[in-house]
Each structure stands twice: as structure tokens, then as C-alpha cells.
Scaffold this motif. Structure first.
Motif, PDB file in Angstrom:
ATOM      1  N   ARG A 180      36.511  35.578  42.704  1.00  0.00           N
ATOM      2  CA  ARG A 180      36.652  36.991  43.067  1.00  0.00           C
ATOM      3  C   ARG A 180      38.109  37.360  43.295  1.00  0.00           C
ATOM      4  NH1 ARG A 180      31.226  35.891  46.460  1.00  0.00           N
ATOM      5  NH2 ARG A 180      29.812  36.322  44.711  1.00  0.00           N
ATOM      6  N   PHE A 181      38.887  36.436  43.791  1.00  0.00           N
ATOM      7  CA  PHE A 181      40.326  36.658  43.929  1.00  0.00           C
ATOM      8  C   PHE A 181      40.965  36.860  42.554  1.00  0.00           C
ATOM      9  CE2 PHE A 181      44.603  34.609  44.120  1.00  0.00           C
ATOM     10  CZ  PHE A 181      45.239  35.545  44.922  1.00  0.00           C
ATOM     11  N   VAL A 182      40.583  36.029  41.588  1.00  0.00           N
ATOM     12  CA  VAL A 182      41.123  36.134  40.227  1.00  0.00           C
ATOM     13  C   VAL A 182      40.728  37.470  39.591  1.00  0.00           C
ATOM     14  CG1 VAL A 182      41.056  35.156  37.897  1.00  0.00           C
ATOM     15  CG2 VAL A 182      41.170  33.638  39.889  1.00  0.00           C
ATOM     16  N   ILE A 183      39.436  37.823  39.689  1.00  0.00           N
ATOM     17  CA  ILE A 183      38.966  39.079  39.091  1.00  0.00           C
ATOM     18  C   ILE A 183      39.651  40.273  39.751  1.00  0.00           C
ATOM     19  CG2 ILE A 183      36.960  40.583  38.782  1.00  0.00           C
ATOM     20  CD1 ILE A 183      35.241  38.029  38.600  1.00  0.00           C
ATOM     21  N   ALA A 184      39.779  40.231  41.070  1.00  0.00           N
ATOM     22  CA  ALA A 184      40.399  41.346  41.793  1.00  0.00           C
ATOM     23  C   ALA A 184      41.855  41.513  41.414  1.00  0.00           C
ATOM     24  CB  ALA A 184      40.271  41.122  43.299  1.00  0.00           C
ATOM     25  N   THR A 185      42.548  40.411  41.182  1.00  0.00           N
ATOM     26  CA  THR A 185      43.955  40.499  40.791  1.00  0.00           C
ATOM     27  C   THR A 185      44.084  41.185  39.436  1.00  0.00           C
ATOM     28  OG1 THR A 185      44.431  38.462  42.014  1.00  0.00           O
ATOM     29  CG2 THR A 185      46.072  39.193  40.424  1.00  0.00           C
ATOM     30  N   GLY A 186      43.226  40.807  38.490  1.00  0.00           N
ATOM     31  CA  GLY A 186      43.252  41.464  37.191  1.00  0.00           C
ATOM     32  C   GLY A 186      42.914  42.939  37.287  1.00  0.00           C
ATOM     33  N   ALA A 187      41.898  43.284  38.082  1.00  0.00           N
ATOM     34  CA  ALA A 187      41.495  44.679  38.244  1.00  0.00           C
ATOM     35  C   ALA A 187      42.605  45.506  38.877  1.00  0.00           C
ATOM     36  CB  ALA A 187      40.227  44.765  39.091  1.00  0.00           C
ATOM     37  N   SER A 188      43.303  44.922  39.822  1.00  0.00           N
ATOM     38  CA  SER A 188      44.407  45.619  40.476  1.00  0.00           C
ATOM     39  C   SER A 188      45.505  45.968  39.479  1.00  0.00           C
ATOM     40  CB  SER A 188      44.974  44.744  41.603  1.00  0.00           C
ATOM     41  OG  SER A 188      46.096  45.352  42.205  1.00  0.00           O
ATOM     42  N   ARG A 189      45.826  45.021  38.605  1.00  0.00           N
ATOM     43  CA  ARG A 189      46.859  45.292  37.593  1.00  0.00           C
ATOM     44  C   ARG A 189      46.362  46.315  36.575  1.00  0.00           C
ATOM     45  NH1 ARG A 189      52.186  45.700  36.584  1.00  0.00           N
ATOM     46  NH2 ARG A 189      52.568  43.766  37.731  1.00  0.00           N
ATOM     47  N   TYR A 190      45.086  46.255  36.188  1.00  0.00           N
ATOM     48  CA  TYR A 190      44.556  47.258  35.271  1.00  0.00           C
ATOM     49  C   TYR A 190      44.675  48.654  35.869  1.00  0.00           C
ATOM     50  CZ  TYR A 190      42.320  43.402  32.687  1.00  0.00           C
ATOM     51  OH  TYR A 190      42.065  42.266  31.960  1.00  0.00           O
ATOM     52  N   ALA A 191      44.364  48.774  37.160  1.00  0.00           N
ATOM     53  CA  ALA A 191      44.499  50.070  37.839  1.00  0.00           C
ATOM     54  C   ALA A 191      45.951  50.526  37.818  1.00  0.00           C
ATOM     55  CB  ALA A 191      43.993  49.957  39.273  1.00  0.00           C
ATOM     56  N   ARG A 192      46.844  49.591  38.051  1.00  0.00           N
ATOM     57  CA  ARG A 192      48.274  49.924  38.043  1.00  0.00           C
ATOM     58  C   ARG A 192      48.734  50.341  36.653  1.00  0.00           C
ATOM     59  NH1 ARG A 192      52.092  48.870  41.885  1.00  0.00           N
ATOM     60  NH2 ARG A 192      50.835  47.305  42.985  1.00  0.00           N
ATOM     61  N   GLU A 247      47.461  40.486  48.825  1.00  0.00           N
ATOM     62  CA  GLU A 247      48.433  39.627  49.497  1.00  0.00           C
ATOM     63  C   GLU A 247      47.869  39.052  50.792  1.00  0.00           C
ATOM     64  OE1 GLU A 247      52.731  41.224  47.921  1.00  0.00           O
ATOM     65  OE2 GLU A 247      51.884  42.215  49.696  1.00  0.00           O
ATOM     66  N   ARG A 248      47.038  39.822  51.478  1.00  0.00           N
ATOM     67  CA  ARG A 248      46.430  39.308  52.712  1.00  0.00           C
ATOM     68  C   ARG A 248      45.508  38.132  52.407  1.00  0.00           C
ATOM     69  NH1 ARG A 248      41.943  41.511  55.395  1.00  0.00           N
ATOM     70  NH2 ARG A 248      42.236  43.538  54.392  1.00  0.00           N
ATOM     71  N   VAL A 249      44.729  38.237  51.325  1.00  0.00           N
ATOM     72  CA  VAL A 249      43.848  37.134  50.936  1.00  0.00           C
ATOM     73  C   VAL A 249      44.676  35.942  50.450  1.00  0.00           C
ATOM     74  CG1 VAL A 249      42.063  36.418  49.289  1.00  0.00           C
ATOM     75  CG2 VAL A 249      41.889  38.628  50.460  1.00  0.00           C
ATOM     76  N   ALA A 250      45.719  36.205  49.672  1.00  0.00           N
ATOM     77  CA  ALA A 250      46.590  35.119  49.207  1.00  0.00           C
ATOM     78  C   ALA A 250      47.241  34.407  50.390  1.00  0.00           C
ATOM     79  CB  ALA A 250      47.661  35.670  48.267  1.00  0.00           C
ATOM     80  N   PHE A 251      47.617  35.156  51.398  1.00  0.00           N
ATOM     81  CA  PHE A 251      48.231  34.557  52.597  1.00  0.00           C
ATOM     82  C   PHE A 251      47.232  33.647  53.311  1.00  0.00           C
ATOM     83  CE2 PHE A 251      49.627  34.706  57.085  1.00  0.00           C
ATOM     84  CZ  PHE A 251      50.914  34.198  56.932  1.00  0.00           C
ATOM     85  N   ALA A 252      45.978  34.068  53.374  1.00  0.00           N
ATOM     86  CA  ALA A 252      44.947  33.233  53.991  1.00  0.00           C
ATOM     87  C   ALA A 252      44.750  31.947  53.198  1.00  0.00           C
ATOM     88  CB  ALA A 252      43.641  34.008  54.103  1.00  0.00           C
ATOM     89  N   PHE A 253      44.653  32.071  51.858  1.00  0.00           N
ATOM     90  CA  PHE A 253      44.527  30.879  51.024  1.00  0.00           C
ATOM     91  C   PHE A 253      45.726  29.946  51.228  1.00  0.00           C
ATOM     92  CE2 PHE A 253      41.583  33.227  47.952  1.00  0.00           C
ATOM     93  CZ  PHE A 253      40.488  32.454  48.270  1.00  0.00           C
ATOM     94  N   SER A 254      46.913  30.514  51.288  1.00  0.00           N
ATOM     95  CA  SER A 254      48.126  29.707  51.432  1.00  0.00           C
ATOM     96  C   SER A 254      48.175  28.977  52.766  1.00  0.00           C
ATOM     97  CB  SER A 254      49.375  30.590  51.296  1.00  0.00           C
ATOM     98  OG  SER A 254      49.487  31.100  49.992  1.00  0.00           O
ATOM     99  N   ASN A 255      47.491  29.526  53.759  1.00  0.00           N
ATOM    100  CA  ASN A 255      47.477  28.910  55.085  1.00  0.00           C
ATOM    101  C   ASN A 255      46.209  28.102  55.340  1.00  0.00           C
ATOM    102  OD1 ASN A 255      49.905  29.814  56.995  1.00  0.00           O
ATOM    103  ND2 ASN A 255      49.508  31.450  55.520  1.00  0.00           N
ATOM    104  N   LYS A 256      45.578  27.689  54.251  1.00  0.00           N
ATOM    105  CA  LYS A 256      44.477  26.722  54.289  1.00  0.00           C
ATOM    106  C   LYS A 256      43.263  27.211  55.074  1.00  0.00           C
ATOM    107  CE  LYS A 256      47.458  24.063  52.240  1.00  0.00           C
ATOM    108  NZ  LYS A 256      47.467  23.981  50.768  1.00  0.00           N
ATOM    109  N   VAL A 257      43.046  28.524  55.095  1.00  0.00           N
ATOM    110  CA  VAL A 257      41.799  29.021  55.664  1.00  0.00           C
ATOM    111  C   VAL A 257      40.652  28.456  54.834  1.00  0.00           C
ATOM    112  CG1 VAL A 257      40.409  31.064  56.172  1.00  0.00           C
ATOM    113  CG2 VAL A 257      42.885  31.117  56.537  1.00  0.00           C
TER     114      VAL A 257
END
Length: 411
Positions: A269-281, A326-336
């Protein structure tokens, strides 16, 4: 923290809101020099090796050799550990991955993004739970682009309702006999391996296992499914007719597959959301370009207040979505832990798909008739509009994900 992160120099074309804020030279607590270098690497590759051809690939097929080329460039292996052939950037974290999927999505073809990302969804169960035998058989060859692996979860009667899949795997001595159907399988026609969810136990989530199937096993047949969006996906219907699978191809423990799957979904879902965000942009970016040059009723579109309001609302939603990424990426980066990310990843995917749908519609309104033909100045918007449902439904529909987020919150 702030002292370790440099402010990036302006990067890209400089169109307002056409790239994330830190591309415009704004400070960020998340990015440093290794991210700046990786961003330039991916953008250069996409602009040279993908964008000139993506539209044609969308009509025909994804070229398998692209993955190997992307690996050699330091891109396709970036998100995988070096021990399995990966080529992670210095100090790799989830923000490198955010950059990867965001920049790849600039090609505007979900089929290309889907093929490059499907390995990131199909092989983690093997990487995290598979035996050394399975890791040696699959990981390196797939990561370097010599072979491909597809994730085979959904079925004609069970999409998001994974706990009710019907594909069966009956143990007979040293083998499992697998029978059933899998639908909407990305990359099925070109897959050498399939990570397959099947029922080895009783009903419900506790009876599901993951097995690795290989394309040459007798009883596997694959056909392409024509879809609303990109044709590059090789979206496939897979029929499994008494496929004899060695027991050593069991991924992890028997009847523990459901947990492996749902954990994997958060990353998907993180991957799909990243693509969708760029498509919107991209919809926003194309709208701004068009509004600055198109003239109606004696003045440029951007000089009409209603058009400025449309652009402002698109920008508000796009920037909000990126902040959430970025908030989700930050959580992933901090091993949540992945099991704690379900609700957050679900709401992120809903936010991204709804933002994309809104921006696709508003861009179409701004372009008018040019947005409904597959040529000319509006062809990018036309193409992106066809991607909307292919973003909103795969990986969990908006309705199901909203409910998941609330159920995980245990209100």
C-alpha cells in the motif's frame, strides 16, 4: 538530526507544486546527500530509458530486459539487501524507496511501475520466512533481473477477502497437490516463479500457507487479462490444475501464510500510494502548464479565478498526501513493526487514491476536450484518468481500508 540533513539545491523543472517541496530547495528533516544523489540517478534513468517508450509499452508489453538494465544502473536492486544481490544506496532507508517509486511513477504508466515493483511484493515472504534453499533458488536471480516472481493471492471469489481463498494445497507425501484459480496477477505471463497463497488447513485465516510454484510445473496455465489501464502489466488469470509442488517449496510454516501476507500488504500500500501521489502531481503539473498558455474568452486560463481555485485545491491535496507519505516512510525508517502499520498504511492508500481521482477529474476539466483523446496536449491527462480505478481498487479498496483502519484502532 537537523545538522545531519542538508538543504537540497533546486531540482527539476521548477514548476510550482510540480515536484515535492524539497525539490524546490526547501529544507526538510528527512533528506541528505545520499537521497539527493539517488534522486538524480533515478530521474536520469527514467527520462532516458522509460519515458520515451512508456506510452508504447502501455499498448503492448513491458520489456523484460528493462529490469536488468535498471539493476545495472543501481535502481532495481536498491531496496534489497546486498547479501541477496541488492545494491542499496549509502545509509539506505525508506526515503530512498519513496524516491524510487515516486520518480518511477513519472513515466505515467502503472504497468511499468507495476512490473518494476511487483518483485518488491512477491519476494519479501521468501526473504523473511523462506528456507535457505528457497532463498538461493529465487532471490538473487529475481533481484538482478534474470528472472521474475509474481504474487498470486487474489482469486475470482476472493480479492481483499484473503481469509476466504479457495485454492487448495493437499499434502501427499513429499509434495503438495495445488488446485485453484488466481486472478488479477501482475506479471503472470513473464513470471518464472509464483508466490501462491493456498489453503492447507481448515477455513479462515488460520488455514492458509504460501508455496513457491515454478512456471514449468505441469498444470500451470496463464493467460493475459485485458484491463482498463495500462497493458504493460501482463495482468493475468492463472489456473492451477493438480500442480505437484515439492514440500520444500513451502514458504515459512504451514498455515502461517495469512500473517506473512497481511504484513506484506502494508508495504504494498505504501508503494501504490507513492505512485498515486505522483500521478496526482502530474495532473496538477500538466494543468499548470496548460493554464499558463491556453487562452479562452480573451485571457489565459490561469487568469480565470475558477481555474486558479482548481489548481489551489489540487495543490493542497497533493502536498497533504506527500506529507502523509513521509510520515509513513519515517515510521518504516524507525523500525515500527509492520503489524502496527496496518491502519496508517491503509489510510495513506485511501488518501492517495482519492487525491489522484480528484486531480485527474480537475485536470480533465481544465483541459476540456483535449483530455478525452489519446493524442495532443491532453494525452497525459487522458492516460492518467484511465489509471484512477487501477489505483483505487488494487491493494485494497477504499471502503475496506477505511474499515481496516478503524478496526485496528479498536475503538
Amino acid at each position: 538530526m537537523a545538522s545531519q540533513h542538508a538543504t537540497a539545491q533546486p531540482f527539476g523543472e521548477g514548476i510550482p507544486y510540480g515536484d515535492p517541496y524539497w525539490y524546490q530547495g526547501m529544507p526538510s528533516p528527512y533528506y541528505k546527500e545520499t537521497h539527493f544523489r539517488f534522486r538524480a540517478l533515478v530521474r536520469g534513468f527514467v527520462e532516458k530509458e522509460i519515458m520515451p517508450f512508456a506510452e508504447e509499452w502501455g499498448k503492448t508489453r513491458y520489456p523484460p530486459e528493462l529490469h536488468e538494465k535498471a539493476y545495472q544502473a543501481g535502481i532495481a536492486g536498491a531496496i534489497f539487501p546486498a547479501e541477496h544481490g541488492g545494491t542499496p544506496p549509502e545509509d539506505f532507508d525508506a526515503f530512498h524507496e519513496l524516491i524510487l517509486w515516486d520518480e518511477l511513477a513519472r513515466c505515467g504508466e502503472s504497468g511499468v511501475l507495476g512490473q518494476l515493483s511487483i518483485n518488491s511484493m512477491a519476494i519479501p515472504p521468501i526473504m523473511h520466512h523462506g528456507s535457505k534453499y528457497l532463498k538461493d533458488k529465487v532471490l538473487r536471480d529475481v533481484i538482478i533481473g534474470k528472472k521474475f516472481c509474481a504474487l498470486a493471492i487474489s482469486e475470482p471469489t476472493a480479492g481483499s477477502d484473503v481469509a476466504n481463498i479457495q485454492c487448495s494445497a493437499k499434502r501427499e507425501g513429499d509434495f503438495y497437490i495445488v488446485s485453484g484459480q488466481k486472478k488479477w496477477i501482475t506479471g503472470g505471463l513473464m513470471a518464472d516463479f509464483f508466490t501462491v497463497a493456498c489453503r492447507t488447513g481448515g477455513p479462515g485465516m488460520g488455514g492458509i500457507s504460501l508455496l513457491l510454484l515454478e512456471k514449468d510445473m505441469p498444470g500451470i496455465s496463464v493467460r493475459k487479462m485485458e484491463t482498463q489501464a495500462s497493458g504493460a502489466h501482463h495482468t493475468s488469470f492463472v489456473t492451477l490444475d493438480d500442480v505437484k509442488v515439492p514440500a520444500e517449496n513451502l514458504i515459512g510454516e504451514e498455515n502461517a501464510g495469512f500473517l506473512y501476507i497481511v504484513t506484506n500488504f502494508n508495504h504494498e500500500r505504501f508503494v501504490i500510494a507513492t505512485g498515486a501521489s505522483r500521478y496526482a502531481r502530474m495532473c496538477l503539473e500538466e494543468s499548470i502548464r496548460h493554464a499558463k498558455t491556453r487562452r479562452t474568452f480573451g485571457k489565459r486560463l490561469v487568469e480565470h479565478q475558477i481555474i486558479r481555485h482548481k489548481i489551489a485545491e489540487m495543490a493542497r491535496q497533493v502536498e497533504t498526501t506527500h506529507d502523509m507519505l513521509e510520515r509513513v516512510a519515517f515510521a518504516f525508517s524507525n523500525k515500527v513493526k509492520d503489524r502496527e502499520m496496518g491502519g496508517m498504511a491503509a489510510l495513506l492508500k485511501v488518501q492517495a487514491s482519492m487525491t489522484f481521482e480528484f486531480c485527474a477529474r480537475e485536470a480533465s476539466q481544465i483541459f476540456g476536450g483535449s483530455s478525452i483523446v489519446k493524442e495532443g496536449k491532453g494525452r497525459i491527462v487522458e492516460r492518467l484518468y484511465r489509471e484512477v480505478r487501477a489505483t483505487a481498487i488494487p491493494g485494497g479498496s477504499e471502503e475496506i481500508l477505511r474499515d481496516l483502519a478503524v478496526r485496528q484502532a479498536k475503538l
